[in-house]
Design a protein around this motif. Structure first.
Motif, short mmCIF file in Angstrom:
data_model
loop_
_atom_site.label_atom_id
_atom_site.label_comp_id
_atom_site.label_asym_id
_atom_site.label_seq_id
_atom_site.Cartn_x
_atom_site.Cartn_y
_atom_site.Cartn_z
N UNK A 24 1.06 -1.05 -0.02
CA UNK A 24 0.22 0.00 -0.01
C UNK A 24 0.63 1.37 -0.21
N UNK A 25 1.79 1.57 0.63
CA UNK A 25 3.02 2.16 0.65
C UNK A 25 3.75 2.08 0.14
N UNK A 26 4.40 1.28 -0.77
CA UNK A 26 5.05 0.69 -2.17
C UNK A 26 5.81 1.67 -2.58
N UNK A 27 6.70 2.00 -3.45
CA UNK A 27 7.61 3.19 -4.57
C UNK A 27 6.28 2.60 -5.55
N UNK A 28 5.57 1.85 -5.97
CA UNK A 28 4.11 2.47 -7.34
C UNK A 28 2.85 3.29 -6.42
N UNK A 29 2.61 3.67 -5.26
CA UNK A 29 1.83 3.91 -4.54
C UNK A 29 1.66 5.43 -4.23
N UNK A 30 1.76 6.07 -5.83
CA UNK A 30 1.96 7.39 -6.39
C UNK A 30 0.11 7.53 -6.96
N UNK A 31 0.38 9.09 -7.31
CA UNK A 31 -1.03 9.12 -8.06
C UNK A 31 -0.61 9.20 -9.10
N UNK A 32 -1.61 9.60 -10.25
CA UNK A 32 -1.25 9.57 -12.00
C UNK A 32 -0.45 10.14 -12.47
N UNK A 33 -0.64 11.78 -12.08
CA UNK A 33 0.05 12.40 -12.60
C UNK A 33 1.94 11.95 -12.27
N UNK A 34 1.76 11.56 -11.41
CA UNK A 34 3.03 11.14 -10.38
C UNK A 34 3.52 9.75 -11.41
N UNK A 35 2.87 9.52 -11.60
CA UNK A 35 3.23 8.60 -12.71
C UNK A 35 4.06 8.96 -13.58
N UNK A 36 3.10 10.05 -14.54
CA UNK A 36 4.20 10.77 -15.26
C UNK A 36 5.79 11.41 -14.80
N UNK A 37 5.13 12.65 -14.26
CA UNK A 37 6.11 13.40 -13.56
C UNK A 37 7.34 12.60 -12.30
N UNK A 38 7.40 11.19 -12.18
CA UNK A 38 8.41 10.35 -11.37
C UNK A 38 8.79 9.21 -12.45
N UNK A 39 7.88 8.81 -12.17
CA UNK A 39 7.84 7.31 -12.87
C UNK A 39 8.59 7.54 -14.64
N UNK A 40 7.94 8.76 -15.27
CA UNK A 40 7.99 8.33 -16.79
C UNK A 40 8.62 9.30 -16.59
#
Length: 198
Positions: free
Chosen positions: A80-96
């Motif tokens: 639940x609090x893992x590295x992929x626990x980010x919001x939709x916008x953060x998926x693009x601004x962080x992971x992508x």
């Protein structure tokens, strides 16, 4: 109750957007490339496929060398609090974020040409495919070779981008679906096994 429904519908919309975004960009990109294609680039068999495949392999390798493998372990993906626990916008601004995937890390990994390392072997495969495209462009397009190389480079970059996107978007989707990802996987498995039986 209404808040839960709103949250669920919003998540469904986000997941639908994840699928539709690359399809829309690819569709529009193909139209533009075809419209500007005065050298019949797409008429040469394998040219586009080799460019895209070379880029896709490179993109996967960039993910491998720049990410901690533990990010993709079951506990990390579904925590639940893992590295992929980010919001939709953060998926693009962080992971992508392209800054997370510096090519220099890949160069450091492969510069020793250790053929026992799968990353090096795949990097060599990507380089061979790219080399075939470069040679093929020079052979088939004559004075249009620079245009052909440019089109190949655009398609190669699209392959890199799509590989990174698919890995991150799929992992994030699994995190969001959580338990439902297993249910969905079961239904998909049953669907394809029943389809193969008929």
């Amino acid at each position: 109750m209404l808040d839960d429904l709103t949250y669920t519908l919003w998540r469904v919309a986000e997941l639908a957007a994840l699928v539709m975004l690359p399809l829309f960009v690819w569709s529009m990109g193909r139209r533009v490339l075809h419209a500007l294609d005065t050298i019949e680039y797409f008429a040469v068999p394998g040219m586009m496929r080799f460019s895209f495949l070379s880029g896709a392999i490179t993109g996967l390798l960039l993910v491998v060398v720049n990410h901690d493998p533990s990010f993709y372990e079951f506990e990390s993906v579904f925590h639940a609090d893992g590295p992929w626990s980010v919001s939709f916008p953060e998926l693009f601004t962080f992971w992508l974020d392209p800054g997370r995937y510096p090519p220099y890390e890949l160069w450091l990994r492969v510069r020793g040409f250790d053929t026992g390392d799968p990353v090096t072997v795949l990097a060599l495969l990507a380089a061979v495919l790219a080399g075939l495209v470069v040679v093929g462009c020079a052979r088939y397009f004559g004075f249009g070779v620079l245009r052909a190389w440019l089109e190949s480079a655009v398609i190669w970059c699209w392959g890199v981008t799509m590989a990174v996107y698919v890995v991150c978007a799929t992992t994030w989707t699994l995190h969001v679906l959580n338990f439902w990802a297993l249910v969905l996987a079961f239904f998909l498995y049953r669907y394809f096994t029943l389809k193969a039986a008929h």
